[in-house]
Design a protein around this motif. Structure first.
Motif: not given
Length: 201
Positions: A121-137
C-alpha cells in the motif's frame, strides 16, 4: 493453526456486552479465513497477521471497529464509510451491523492473498499545513519586544501554531492576557510552547 493470544481473550472478556459477540465473530472469521493467522495486541487493540499485518479490531464505549491493513487494495471491503470510525466499515453498534461470517472470511482470504503476493500500500503523506496566522494582539505584543519577534520569525510553523492555538483557545480575556504575557517571555528566550517537555530540559 497458531496459538490464540490470551490477551485477546482478556480484551474480549473486558469489552462491553454489546461488543463481545462482534469481536468474537471477527476473530472467528479471521481464523476461518487464515488458520495460520497470528494474534497480538498493537496500539492497545487486537491485531492479526500473516506474512505481514492483516487486520485489527477495537471496542469502544458505544461501537466496535474493524480495519484491514490493505483495504485500499481490496475488492471485498467497502470504501464508503471510511471516515465514520476507525477502519473501513463505520461503527458496529450491534452484531446486526457486522458483515456475515462468510463475508468476513472472504475479506480475510483476499487480505491473505495480497500479503502472499507482496502487494504494498502506498501511504500518502499528509500535505504540510500552512503557516498559522498569528492574531493581531500576539503580533503587537511580539513587535514590542525585539528578541521575541526575531525568535518568532525563526520558529518553525509547528511552534508558531502551538502558541497561536494556546492563545486563541483562552476562554476569558484575563486568561488570554496572561497567556500573551507568558508567550512573549518564552518566545523571547527561544522556547517553544511545550519547552518544559522537550528533551534535554
Amino acid at each position: 493453526m497458531t496459538a490464540r493470544d490470551p490477551r485477546i481473550d482478556a480484551y474480549i472478556a473486558k469489552a462491553r456486552p454489546f461488543a463481545q459477540p462482534i469481536l468474537a465473530r471477527i476473530r472467528k472469521a479471521v481464523h476461518a479465513g487464515c488458520p495460520d493467522a497470528g494474534e497480538s495486541i498493537k496500539w492497545g487493540m487486537p491485531a492479526f497477521s500473516y506474512k505481514g499485518p492483516l487486520a485489527g479490531m477495537a471496542a469502544f464505549k458505544a461501537h466496535c471497529a474493524l480495519a484491514f491493513w490493505k483495504a485500499s487494495l481490496m475488492q471485498t471491503v467497502p470504501q464508503a464509510k471510511r471516515r465514520e470510525a476507525m477502519g473501513q466499515f463505520g461503527r458496529f453498534e450491534s452484531i446486526d451491523d457486522v458483515p456475515s461470517e462468510r463475508a468476513l472470511v472472504k475479506m480475510v482470504k483476499e487480505a491473505v492473498a495480497l500479503n502472499e503476493s507482496g502487494a504494498r500500500v502506498v501511504r500518502r503523506r499528509a500535505a504540510p499545513k500552512a503557516p498559522p496566522k498569528a492574531p493581531a494582539d500576539l503580533l503587537a505584543a511580539l513587535k514590542k519586544h525585539g528578541k521575541a519577534i526575531a525568535a518568532w520569525t525563526d520558529f518553525p510553523p509547528s511552534h508558531q501554531r502551538e502558541y497561536v492555538e494556546w492563545i486563541t483557545e483562552a476562554k476569558t480575556e484575563a486568561t488570554r492576557a496572561r497567556r500573551l504575557e507568558t508567550a512573549v517571555a518564552w518566545i523571547a528566550e527561544g522556547r517553544g510552547r511545550n519547552w518544559k517537555y522537550e528533551r534535554g530540559r
